[in-house]
Enzyme design. Structure first.
Site, PDB file in Angstrom:
ATOM      1  N   THR A  58       0.785  -1.133  -0.152  1.00 25.18           N
ATOM      2  CA  THR A  58       0.193  -0.030  -0.143  1.00 25.18           C
ATOM      3  C   THR A  58       0.870   1.217  -0.016  1.00 25.18           C
ATOM      4  O   THR A  58       1.920   1.318   0.541  1.00 25.18           O
ATOM      5  CB  THR A  58      -0.899   0.003   1.223  1.00 25.18           C
ATOM      6  OG1 THR A  58      -1.386   1.157   1.309  1.00 25.18           O
ATOM      7  CG2 THR A  58      -0.139  -0.460   2.423  1.00 25.18           C
ATOM      8  N   TYR A  63      -1.577  -0.020  10.667  1.00 25.31           N
ATOM      9  CA  TYR A  63      -1.827  -0.588   9.357  1.00 25.31           C
ATOM     10  C   TYR A  63      -0.550  -0.846   8.514  1.00 25.31           C
ATOM     11  O   TYR A  63      -0.199  -1.679   7.909  1.00 25.31           O
ATOM     12  CB  TYR A  63      -3.002  -0.189   8.576  1.00 25.31           C
ATOM     13  CG  TYR A  63      -3.056  -0.337   7.152  1.00 25.31           C
ATOM     14  CD1 TYR A  63      -3.355  -1.742   6.673  1.00 25.31           C
ATOM     15  CD2 TYR A  63      -3.006   0.529   6.241  1.00 25.31           C
ATOM     16  CE1 TYR A  63      -3.583  -1.970   5.275  1.00 25.31           C
ATOM     17  CE2 TYR A  63      -3.245   0.164   4.792  1.00 25.31           C
ATOM     18  CZ  TYR A  63      -3.448  -1.210   4.367  1.00 25.31           C
ATOM     19  OH  TYR A  63      -3.670  -1.553   3.176  1.00 25.31           O
TER      20      TYR A  63
HETATM   21  N1  LIG Z   1      -8.329  -1.122  -1.475  1.00 29.69           N
HETATM   22  C1  LIG Z   1      -7.430  -0.520  -1.557  1.00 29.69           C
HETATM   23  O1  LIG Z   1      -7.704   0.885  -1.746  1.00 29.69           O
HETATM   24  C2  LIG Z   1      -6.175  -0.953  -1.204  1.00 29.69           C
HETATM   25  C3  LIG Z   1      -5.199   0.155  -1.235  1.00 29.69           C
HETATM   26  C4  LIG Z   1      -3.601  -0.227  -1.288  1.00 29.69           C
HETATM   27  C5  LIG Z   1      -3.347  -1.617  -0.754  1.00 29.69           C
HETATM   28  N2  LIG Z   1      -4.715  -2.507  -0.705  1.00 29.69           N
HETATM   29  C6  LIG Z   1      -4.350  -3.692  -0.208  1.00 29.69           C
HETATM   30  O2  LIG Z   1      -4.936  -4.760  -0.979  1.00 29.69           O
HETATM   31  C7  LIG Z   1      -5.106  -5.946  -0.443  1.00 29.69           C
HETATM   32  C8  LIG Z   1      -6.636  -6.400  -0.473  1.00 29.69           C
HETATM   33  O3  LIG Z   1      -7.556  -5.060  -0.068  1.00 29.69           O
HETATM   34  P1  LIG Z   1      -9.037  -4.922  -0.214  1.00 29.69           P
HETATM   35  O4  LIG Z   1      -9.400  -3.692  -0.240  1.00 29.69           O
HETATM   36  O5  LIG Z   1      -9.535  -5.942  -1.460  1.00 29.69           O
HETATM   37  O6  LIG Z   1      -9.408  -5.699   1.328  1.00 29.69           O
HETATM   38  P2  LIG Z   1     -10.555  -6.585   1.585  1.00 29.69           P
HETATM   39  O7  LIG Z   1     -10.704  -6.627   2.885  1.00 29.69           O
HETATM   40  O8  LIG Z   1     -11.764  -6.659   0.484  1.00 29.69           O
HETATM   41  O9  LIG Z   1      -9.990  -8.261   1.197  1.00 29.69           O
HETATM   42  C9  LIG Z   1      -9.032  -8.959   2.066  1.00 29.69           C
HETATM   43  C10 LIG Z   1      -9.571 -10.255   2.047  1.00 29.69           C
HETATM   44  O10 LIG Z   1      -8.654 -11.033   2.961  1.00 29.69           O
HETATM   45  C11 LIG Z   1      -9.415 -11.817   3.746  1.00 29.69           C
HETATM   46  N3  LIG Z   1      -8.376 -12.083   4.804  1.00 29.69           N
HETATM   47  C12 LIG Z   1      -8.070 -11.240   5.876  1.00 29.69           C
HETATM   48  N4  LIG Z   1      -7.348 -11.951   6.674  1.00 29.69           N
HETATM   49  C13 LIG Z   1      -7.189 -13.243   6.365  1.00 29.69           C
HETATM   50  C14 LIG Z   1      -6.671 -14.276   6.653  1.00 29.69           C
HETATM   51  N5  LIG Z   1      -5.870 -14.459   7.940  1.00 29.69           N
HETATM   52  N6  LIG Z   1      -6.640 -15.590   6.191  1.00 29.69           N
HETATM   53  C15 LIG Z   1      -7.309 -15.697   5.088  1.00 29.69           C
HETATM   54  N7  LIG Z   1      -8.094 -14.626   4.422  1.00 29.69           N
HETATM   55  C16 LIG Z   1      -7.954 -13.461   4.995  1.00 29.69           C
HETATM   56  C17 LIG Z   1     -10.696 -10.960   4.074  1.00 29.69           C
HETATM   57  O11 LIG Z   1     -11.621 -11.845   4.654  1.00 29.69           O
HETATM   58  C18 LIG Z   1     -10.954 -10.294   2.823  1.00 29.69           C
HETATM   59  O12 LIG Z   1     -11.909 -10.868   2.075  1.00 29.69           O
HETATM   60  C19 LIG Z   1      -4.681  -5.644   1.117  1.00 29.69           C
HETATM   61  O13 LIG Z   1      -3.444  -6.299   1.174  1.00 29.69           O
HETATM   62  C20 LIG Z   1      -4.504  -4.043   1.147  1.00 29.69           C
HETATM   63  O14 LIG Z   1      -3.432  -3.742   2.033  1.00 29.69           O
HETATM   64  C21 LIG Z   1      -5.710  -2.194  -0.844  1.00 29.69           C
END
Ligand SMILES: NC(=O)c1ccc[n+]([C@@H]2O[C@H](COP(=O)([O-])OP(=O)(O)OC[C@H]3O[C@@H](n4cnc5c(N)ncnc54)[C@H](O)[C@@H]3O)[C@@H](O)[C@H]2O)c1
Length: 324
Positions: free
Chosen positions: A124, A146
């Site tokens: 991120t 985070y």
């Molecule tokens: N959405 C954004 O704008 C954004 C920006 C930068 C980085 N990210 C990164 O992208 C990734 C996904 O983000 P997102 O927005 O899709 O989030 P999200 O919460 O929709 O997706 C993450 C998924 O991981 C699953 N999860 C969490 N812990 C787990 C575990 N211990 N075992 C198995 N599954 C687990 C959750 O149930 C969830 O469905 C993350 O790593 C986040 O740091 C997202």
């Protein structure tokens, strides 16, 4: 090619899994369906991925014993699963166990896959700190649990490249929005409040925050390009995001225009750790991946509003069915 996508029931994991399936790859998704947000939304995301031909394994990456549910024949791992965002409801333990310990367990599992070609860690812009405008060479300045735990995840992954054990890379994403966006995020909240005529709770001072809002398809395309060019990426860190910046206020005005109504704002206290400015510096991705995100905020928000309306209709139909 067989790809393991962690967090495949989430926002970004589900879109990426679908993209890979469309490209003819074999995908295994995994997710623990955590209740950080509405599990019905995750189930719906997972169903979309399954309907395109993926298998979804329900398991928790924090629990080393659960890895026996997985085969050991993956060519690629794309690691999205995490405790995302900065939220008062998430504890340090949530961040540490899901972003650091789970990543360490997944690395141990990766080492047991003899055919593994590359491991992508999805990171991120938050790791840069309150101003995320830098190239990948900048010293990270995390300002939240985070961000600190995601940075630790990055280090554990890159350690594998530095020691020559696994080919890995880190992709740092900038403010992603679009269909299936996590419900606590800006546009998901704005659209929901606008459509349901509820006040939008805005953190004090955040209307002037600047963001590289990036449409989900542009992020997924960057990840796909990285996968195709994985041989050139061992040990690399790369920013992925749109280079155009908008203030939160501009975002609010645009959603109001697209919905054709005003959204009431309710100011709530400032949130510690919130970034003041993100502006994706994507020179490296342009060079290495020929990456060129092109969706305008207007185009992307039109798609997200359409999706929101369809998803809400589905939820109402499911509720009415339960009453019959
Ligand atoms: N959405 C954004 O704008 C954004 C920006 C930068 C980085 N990210 C990164 O992208 C990734 C996904 O983000 P997102 O927005 O899709 O989030 P999200 O919460 O929709 O997706 C993450 C998924 O991981 C699953 N999860 C969490 N812990 C787990 C575990 N211990 N075992 C198995 N599954 C687990 C959750 O149930 C969830 O469905 C993350 O790593 C986040 O740091 C997202």
């Amino acid at each position: 090619m067989k790809v393991l996508v962690t967090g495949a029931a989430g926002f970004l994991g589900s879109h990426t899994a679908e993209r890979l399936l469309l490209a003819g790859m074999e995908v295994t998704g995994l997710d623990n369906f955590s209740d950080y947000y509405d599990v019905a939304q995750k189930r719906s995301n997972a169903e979309a991925v399954i309907s395109r031909g993926a298998e979804i394994v329900k398991m928790d990456l924090r629990n080393a014993e659960e890895y026996q549910k997985l085969d050991r024949d993956f060519d690629f791992i794309i690691h999205f699963a995490a405790q995302p965002g900065i939220s008062g409801s998430s504890t340090f333990e949530d961040y540490y166990t899901n972003n650091v310990l789970a990543t360490r367990n997944l690395i141990n599992f990766a080492l047991e896959n003899p055919d593994l070609k590359h491991f992508f860690f999805i990171s991120t812009s938050s790791i840069y700190g309150l101003e995320a405008t830098h190239p990948e060479t900048a010293v990270p300045n995390p300002a939240s649990d985070y961000a600190s735990t995601k940075l630790e995840g990055e280090r554990l992954i890159l350690e594998q490249s530095h020691s020559g054990k696994i080919s890995t890379s880190v992709l740092r994403l900038f403010s992603v929005y679009g269909p299936r966006e996590r419900p606590e995020k800006l546009y998901a909240q704005l659209i929901s409040c606008g459509i349901n005529n509820q006040p939008f709770k805005i953190f004090e001072g955040s209307e002037m925050h600047l963001r590289s809002f990036t449409y989900v398809r542009d992020i997924v395309e960057g990840i796909y390009r990285a996968l195709v060019r994985h041989k050139t990426l061992n040990g690399e860190i790369m920013n992925l995001g749109a280079s155009e910046e908008y203030s939160t206020l501009e975002g609010i005005k645009l959603v109001e225009e697209l919905l054709g109504r005003e959204i009431r704002l309710e100011v709530i206290p400032r949130r510690a750790g919130d970034q003041n400015r993100t502006a994706a510096n994507i020179e490296k991705a342009r060079k290495l991946l020929d990456y060129n995100p092109s969706t305008s905020l207007r185009e992307g928000l039109i798609k997200q509003i359409e999706w929101y309306k369809q998803f809400e209709d589905l939820k109402i139909m499911e509720f009415e069915n339960q009453l019959l």
